[in-house]
Design an enzyme around this catalytic site. Sequence first.
Site, PDB file in Angstrom:
ATOM      1  CG  ASP A  19     -47.600  29.235  -2.951  1.00  0.00           C
ATOM      2  OD1 ASP A  19     -46.921  29.906  -3.641  1.00  0.00           O
ATOM      3  OD2 ASP A  19     -48.600  28.276  -3.329  1.00  0.00           O
TER       4      ASP A  19
HETATM    5  N1  URA Z   1     -47.673  25.211  -6.791  1.00  0.00           N
HETATM    6  C1  URA Z   1     -48.195  25.895  -5.922  1.00  0.00           C
HETATM    7  O1  URA Z   1     -49.395  26.292  -5.964  1.00  0.00           O
HETATM    8  N2  URA Z   1     -47.538  26.165  -5.043  1.00  0.00           N
HETATM    9  C2  URA Z   1     -46.320  26.162  -4.611  1.00  0.00           C
HETATM   10  O2  URA Z   1     -45.691  26.502  -3.679  1.00  0.00           O
HETATM   11  C3  URA Z   1     -45.703  25.340  -5.581  1.00  0.00           C
HETATM   12  C4  URA Z   1     -46.262  25.043  -6.568  1.00  0.00           C
END
Ligand code: URA
Length: 238
Positions: free
Chosen positions: A104
């Site tokens: 993310d």
């Molecule tokens: N899970 C999440 O919530 N975000 C990420 O970036 C990776 C795994």
Amino acid sequence: MRINKYLATMGIASRRKAEKYVLEGRIKINGNTVYDLSTKVDLENDIIELDEVVLSKNFDKKIYILLNKPEGYITTVKDQFNRKNVLDLIKDIDERLYPVGRLDYETSGLLLLTNDGDLTYKITHPKHEIDKIYLASVKGIPSREEIKKFESGLKIDDYITSKAKLQIIKKDSIKDYSVCKITIHEGHNRQVRKMLEKIGHPVMNLKRIQLGNIKLGNLEKGKYRHLTNEEVEYLKNE
Ligand code: URA
């Protein structure tokens, strides 16, 4: 492969234009100007230049990079908000690289980048079950019950999570937060955040520290390194 075919294949020029470049002495192979249209290039090893600009050091070379992604970068190619992209951090590599899976915008940590599509497919395919390990700072301190729920499967959106692990590695009951080590092997959108939210402990900070046995270690944020041969072999055989 003949030099003009190589230039055409790379999308540098049409065959006819490529011939013109060669005849005009604008192409160098390993530092030497070539004028002969029948010159062959060794795709593995030759350095080919047009007007002194290196086109490809190595046509088919596979590159494997481990980046410590900072928060505030996207890992997808297109973005309607014009936000910074992890590829902006990779400076001295000519090959077009692609992130292996996603992190993310707000997540930091271990991200692989490669031009090896086979390996990307392999690592991101859920059936390979490669462990992904995260450190998550969360609100509150998960109880035994909540940990059990987290580990045995939660209903998120339209799927049920498969086996996961949650270990509390630090807790502060005065500030009411904890740091949890999370292991999952799936890669659904925002999965860790959604799982922790579901058990009532929203994420404040999330960082990926490990993929299989490949570790982020103490690589600085925004910096990257090439994977070692052993690490590449490990991923290929995983
Ligand atoms: N899970 C999440 O919530 N975000 C990420 O970036 C990776 C795994």
